[in-house]
Design a protein around this motif. Structure first.
Motif, PDB file in Angstrom:
ATOM      1  N   GLY A  50       0.800  -1.095  -0.290  1.00 12.40           N
ATOM      2  CA  GLY A  50      -0.035  -0.175  -0.060  1.00 12.40           C
ATOM      3  C   GLY A  50       0.845   1.193   0.018  1.00 12.40           C
ATOM      4  N   GLY A  51       2.160   1.170   0.042  1.00 12.90           N
ATOM      5  CA  GLY A  51       3.015   2.262  -0.042  1.00 12.90           C
ATOM      6  C   GLY A  51       2.800   3.262   1.361  1.00 12.90           C
ATOM      7  N   SER A  52       2.655   2.423   2.551  1.00 10.98           N
ATOM      8  CA  SER A  52       1.998   3.043   3.779  1.00 10.98           C
ATOM      9  C   SER A  52       3.307   3.245   4.688  1.00 10.98           C
ATOM     10  CB  SER A  52       1.079   2.341   4.246  1.00 10.98           C
ATOM     11  OG  SER A  52       1.220   1.289   4.525  1.00 10.98           O
ATOM     12  N   ASN A  53       4.501   2.669   4.181  1.00  8.99           N
ATOM     13  CA  ASN A  53       5.800   2.751   5.280  1.00  8.99           C
ATOM     14  C   ASN A  53       7.060   2.979   4.462  1.00  8.99           C
ATOM     15  OD1 ASN A  53       6.107   1.950   8.135  1.00  8.99           O
ATOM     16  ND2 ASN A  53       7.122   0.070   7.531  1.00  8.99           N
ATOM     17  N   ILE A  54       6.755   3.737   3.413  1.00  6.03           N
ATOM     18  CA  ILE A  54       7.925   3.966   2.440  1.00  6.03           C
ATOM     19  C   ILE A  54       8.109   5.414   2.122  1.00  6.03           C
ATOM     20  CG2 ILE A  54       8.430   3.826   0.146  1.00  6.03           C
ATOM     21  CD1 ILE A  54       7.222   0.919   0.490  1.00  6.03           C
ATOM     22  N   ARG A  90      -5.092  11.255   8.960  1.00  6.65           N
ATOM     23  CA  ARG A  90      -5.604  10.345   8.118  1.00  6.65           C
ATOM     24  C   ARG A  90      -4.862  10.434   6.685  1.00  6.65           C
ATOM     25  NH1 ARG A  90     -10.918   8.145   8.603  1.00  6.65           N
ATOM     26  NH2 ARG A  90     -11.993   9.015  10.464  1.00  6.65           N
ATOM     27  N   PRO A  91      -4.387   9.335   6.043  1.00  6.25           N
ATOM     28  CA  PRO A  91      -3.371   9.198   4.690  1.00  6.25           C
ATOM     29  C   PRO A  91      -4.036  10.016   3.756  1.00  6.25           C
ATOM     30  CG  PRO A  91      -3.602   7.189   5.475  1.00  6.25           C
ATOM     31  CD  PRO A  91      -4.630   7.719   6.321  1.00  6.25           C
ATOM     32  N   GLU A  92      -5.367  10.130   3.468  1.00  2.00           N
ATOM     33  CA  GLU A  92      -5.887  11.118   2.458  1.00  2.00           C
ATOM     34  C   GLU A  92      -6.055  12.603   2.582  1.00  2.00           C
ATOM     35  OE1 GLU A  92      -7.513   8.583   4.199  1.00  2.00           O
ATOM     36  OE2 GLU A  92      -9.315   9.140   4.835  1.00  2.00           O
ATOM     37  N   GLU A  93      -5.679  13.023   3.890  1.00  2.00           N
ATOM     38  CA  GLU A  93      -5.621  14.457   4.315  1.00  2.00           C
ATOM     39  C   GLU A  93      -4.253  14.696   4.399  1.00  2.00           C
ATOM     40  OE1 GLU A  93      -8.225  14.563   7.718  1.00  2.00           O
ATOM     41  OE2 GLU A  93     -10.094  14.198   6.741  1.00  2.00           O
ATOM     42  N   THR A  94      -3.381  14.050   5.122  1.00  2.00           N
ATOM     43  CA  THR A  94      -1.816  14.135   5.661  1.00  2.00           C
ATOM     44  C   THR A  94      -1.162  13.292   5.323  1.00  2.00           C
ATOM     45  OG1 THR A  94      -2.968  15.708   7.224  1.00  2.00           O
ATOM     46  CG2 THR A  94      -0.446  15.436   7.568  1.00  2.00           C
ATOM     47  N   GLY A  95       0.061  13.646   4.584  1.00  2.00           N
ATOM     48  CA  GLY A  95       0.911  12.675   4.104  1.00  2.00           C
ATOM     49  C   GLY A  95       1.803  12.172   5.334  1.00  2.00           C
ATOM     50  N   SER A  96       1.959  10.656   5.577  1.00  2.00           N
ATOM     51  CA  SER A  96       2.775  10.091   6.358  1.00  2.00           C
ATOM     52  C   SER A  96       2.848   8.663   6.446  1.00  2.00           C
ATOM     53  CB  SER A  96       2.003  10.375   7.866  1.00  2.00           C
ATOM     54  OG  SER A  96       1.263   9.432   8.283  1.00  2.00           O
ATOM     55  N   ALA A  97       3.749   8.299   7.222  1.00  5.05           N
ATOM     56  CA  ALA A  97       4.090   6.759   7.016  1.00  5.05           C
ATOM     57  C   ALA A  97       3.581   6.222   8.279  1.00  5.05           C
ATOM     58  CB  ALA A  97       5.402   6.361   6.574  1.00  5.05           C
ATOM     59  N   GLY A  98       2.517   6.652   9.051  1.00  7.40           N
ATOM     60  CA  GLY A  98       2.323   5.997  10.293  1.00  7.40           C
ATOM     61  C   GLY A  98       3.258   6.196  11.382  1.00  7.40           C
TER      62      GLY A  98
END
Ligand code: EPU
Length: 330
Positions: free
Chosen positions: A43-47, A222-230
């Protein structure tokens, strides 16, 4: 299209979307993966991308969630989910079908395929607690191999796929062992407190999942509002001696005992190093949770790394603790 939750534009030599096993086997057969570096994107969520990627990005989009077996005596239910399934879609599908055990992992961004690689976890449960086995494809030979749970060497945000095999294996699907009987796990302090505040004594699976989603989004962007990797960093583990020294200087330090010492809340360390809500360039430390670095708009991967390095240096200087990144920098 930007395929990472930090919303950092990046390019690669090749970007291959794979939805059928034969497509992957053909790519392996052609030698594409042997002759240049490759990276498997879920999902590209940790990169965090810092540069053009000189190699191949494999984006798995295989789909399917199937009931494999149900044991009426033990209540065990085996469910196989394809690596390309969205993680929360899988969790919600299980809840809707009364397959229990995944509720606490509600709303984690990413894919099913990434769940064993970094043993995702939240609110007292880790993927390893419900994974029965992992079906993977060896990118050097094209052969399939099943790793049973105890062969995966699961640890805190880690597994054999991360530690030993790098990206030699592509996770193709994951088999989960869930339960027909519902036993909510509400041991995590913040979760039990949230349920008490909401006046819920015995949460239904739906209430448990909804409470966790609310709790999660009250602290994380929220990923759709603010870019982050958790969580950008892991919670560091220190020896009992080191913890005792810290505790005597900082009586309110947040820590949990673990078999080899104490796990410290990295968010607490970063906040007490003065970084919460601060920024460097266009990358910031999230004001509600210091463990999370956020894209303030147009941030580059190098700005993320610069901020992470500055935080790491300060935490090291102040507490003598080395922060390790949970996010992968490429
Ligand atoms: N804290 C602070 N200041 C902060 C943030 C946290 O003092 O800015 C302290 C608080 O006292 C809090 C404690 O740290 O009670 C722990 O914080 P929290 O409960 O928010 O959890 P966490 O340790 O920060 C971990 C996971 C999260 C997961 C939550 C909930 C890691 C690296 N992170 O965060 O996972 O959602 O627990 O279970 O283990 C992720 O990996 O991307 C992720 C979000």
């Amino acid at each position: 299209m930007i395929y990472n939750t930090f919303s950092i534009p990046a390019t690669a030599d090749r970007y291959l979307v794979i939805s059928q096993k034969q497509e992957l086997l053909d790519i392996i057969e052609q030698g594409t993966l042997q002759n240049s570096p490759f990276f498997i994107l879920g999902g590209g969520s940790n990169i965090v991308f810092t540069d053009h990627y000189h190699g191949t990005i494999l984006h798995l989009e295989n789909k399917g969630i199937n009931l494999l077996s149900e044991n009426p005596e033990t209540g065990d239910i085996l469910i196989q989910a394809a690596a390309g399934e969205n993680w929360d879609t899988f969790v919600q599908y299980c809840i809707a079908n009364h397959w229990h055990g995944a509720e606490n992992l509600t709303a984690i961004p990413g894919t099913v395929g990434a769940s064993p690689v970094q043993n995702v976890g939240a609110y007292g449960v880790e993927a390893k607690d419900i994974i029965h086995s992992v079906q993977a494809i060896d990118t050097t030979t094209g052969q399939e191999r099943t790793f049973l749970n105890d062969e995966c060497q699961f640890g805190y945000r880690s597994s054999i796929f991360k530690k030993k095999y790098g990206n030699q294996y592509v996770v193709w699907s994951v088999t989960f062992r869930l339960q027909s009987t519902y036993k909510p796990d509400i041991r995590y302090k913040a979760l039990s407190e949230a349920l008490t505040t909401a006046g819920i004594d015995n949460p239904t699976p739906r209430q448990l999942s909804d409470t966790i989603a609310t709790l999660r989004w009250s602290k994380l962007p929220r990923p759709e509002e603010t870019g982050s990797a958790g969580s950008f960093f892991k919670n560091p583990i220190v020896t009992t001696d080191h913890y005792n020294q810290l505790k005597s200087c900082y009586p309110d330090i947040v820590a949990y005992p673990v078999p080899d010492g104490f796990k410290l809340a990295a968010g607490w360390l970063i906040e007490h190093a003065g970084w919460k809500g601060r920024s460097l360039g266009r990358c910031g430390v999230y004001h509600k949770q210091a463990l999370v670095l956020v894209n303030l708009g147009g941030c580059t991967g190098n700005e993320v790394v610069a901020l992470a390095d500055a935080i790491t240096a300060d935490v090291q200087k102040l507490f003598g603790v080395t922060l390790e990144k949970e996010a992968i920098i490429i």
